[in-house]
Design a protein around this motif. Sequence first.
Motif, PDB file in Angstrom:
ATOM      1  N   TYR A  18     -11.417 -39.603  21.855  1.00 18.36           N
ATOM      2  CA  TYR A  18     -12.813 -40.048  21.826  1.00 18.36           C
ATOM      3  C   TYR A  18     -13.746 -38.881  22.135  1.00 18.36           C
ATOM      4  N   ARG A  22     -16.312 -37.636  19.324  1.00 18.80           N
ATOM      5  CA  ARG A  22     -17.689 -38.070  19.500  1.00 18.80           C
ATOM      6  C   ARG A  22     -18.488 -37.250  20.508  1.00 18.80           C
ATOM      7  N   ALA A 127     -17.125 -42.055  29.794  1.00 24.33           N
ATOM      8  CA  ALA A 127     -18.524 -42.413  30.066  1.00 24.33           C
ATOM      9  C   ALA A 127     -19.456 -41.254  29.722  1.00 24.33           C
ATOM     10  N   THR A 129     -18.942 -38.981  27.441  1.00 22.19           N
ATOM     11  CA  THR A 129     -18.996 -38.911  25.981  1.00 22.19           C
ATOM     12  C   THR A 129     -19.918 -39.996  25.437  1.00 22.19           C
ATOM     13  N   TYR A 130     -19.819 -41.197  25.985  1.00 18.84           N
ATOM     14  CA  TYR A 130     -20.689 -42.298  25.565  1.00 18.84           C
ATOM     15  C   TYR A 130     -22.156 -41.953  25.856  1.00 18.84           C
ATOM     16  N   ARG A 133     -23.501 -39.565  23.303  1.00 23.92           N
ATOM     17  CA  ARG A 133     -23.819 -40.242  22.035  1.00 23.92           C
ATOM     18  C   ARG A 133     -25.145 -40.999  22.145  1.00 23.92           C
ATOM     19  N   ARG A 134     -25.382 -41.655  23.267  1.00 20.00           N
ATOM     20  CA  ARG A 134     -26.650 -42.384  23.466  1.00 20.00           C
ATOM     21  C   ARG A 134     -27.830 -41.429  23.445  1.00 20.00           C
TER      22      ARG A 134
END
Length: 163
Positions: A18, A22, A127, A129-130, A133-134
Amino acid sequence: MPPNAIMFYALLVICCAYAFARGGAPERIGAGLFAAGSVLTNIVGAVALAHFRDVEVGVLIVDVVTFLAFVALAVHANRFWPLWVSALLGLGMAGHLAMWLSPAVIPWAYAVVLSIWSYPILAILAAGTYAHRRRLNRNGVDPPWTRSSAPAGPPMPPNGPAH
């Protein structure tokens, strides 16, 4: 291979894949560092037949290198998550110190203190990585490095580099 090791390596592959797919540069570097440290720890522990009755020198060396690499990443990355990972790796380092200062530490407790932080580190990487992306979706850009670690050049615009 014990079931907990299978579960850990499955989570490691998922979280690192992930981050590589990303994440930005800090996430990809962090995933590589953590994956390499995890695999090397397993190799060094298996070669040395680690029983955690004394300080595991090979595991200590891998942990020190991984810790220092994450501290360097935390200093240069424009992210908070490498600081959290560095802190958790530092707790593992404290486990080595405790065993060195007091060899009466129970071997399973020493092993747990060294390994328990791996699961939250994977969650923090995912988290981070997320969150990258946000920010990328919201702002169109997410600068990976702090300005102090950027190459010399003209000042960066307040909204980041124009792409």
